[in-house]
Design a protein around this motif. Structure first.
Motif: not given
Length: 183
Positions: A103-109, A114-116, A120-124, A175-183
């Protein structure tokens, strides 16, 4: 630069160098070539320690030590045993998959907006993961950023361990599933 970005830069140098070198041994200078090279080396290691294999392992450790010394001004000491490495990886992976962290990670991202960019998202995400490492490692005698570097350097010796690979892949997939980021 923080320890994570320095480590990433060091790894980029290492990978580019390996890609150049493996080509001289008949492997393609690509991700596929790197995988084939590492599989070949892992197979040779499993066949037993020949003089050539032992010499390659020794050379690899020297290269890692020099990269770490030049990148971080740290000389890694002692060897990380496989049981120690597995225990740390299990703890880190467990924390990475806890709902509070997710949850904390998702919030931080999401706070990036939306324009990140994906970078930037991977760095976060990497910054957040580093925070977990720095939280867990002192319990195993690896203090601060120096401890992180020493642990990561020791972990390289166990990078082919299937248990470690499986545990970390599961955590990173979560992490990828919860953030929408694929590694």
């Amino acid at each position: 630069a923080n320890v994570q970005s320095k480590w990433q830069s060091m790894m980029e140098i290492r990978i580019q160098t390996e890609l150049h070198v493996i080509n001289a041994f008949g492997f393609e200078s690509s991700q596929h070539g790197m995988v084939a090279y590492r599989q070949t080396m892992a197979h040779r290691m499993q066949q037993g320690a020949t003089g050539e294999t032992t010499a390659l392992q020794s050379l690899d450790k020297q290269i890692w030590s020099e990269l770490i010394r030049r990148s971080f001004n740290i000389s890694p000491t002692g060897d990380l045993t496989l049981p120690q490495a597995r225990q740390v990886i299990f703890m880190v992976a467990s924390k990475l998959q806890q709902s509070d962290f997710l949850k904390t990670l998702k919030t931080a991202i999401d706070l990036l907006g939306s324009d990140a960019s994906d970078v930037q998202k991977h760095t976060r995400m990497q910054e957040s993961i580093l925070g977990v490492w720095l939280e867990v490692l002192p319990s195993f005698g690896f203090e601060g950023e120096k401890g992180y570097v020493v642990f990561q350097a020791g972990l390289v010796d166990h990078s082919a361990d299937p248990e470690i690979a499986t545990i970390m892949q599961a955590a990173l997939m979560t992490l990828g599933v919860h953030t929408g980021l694929s590694r």
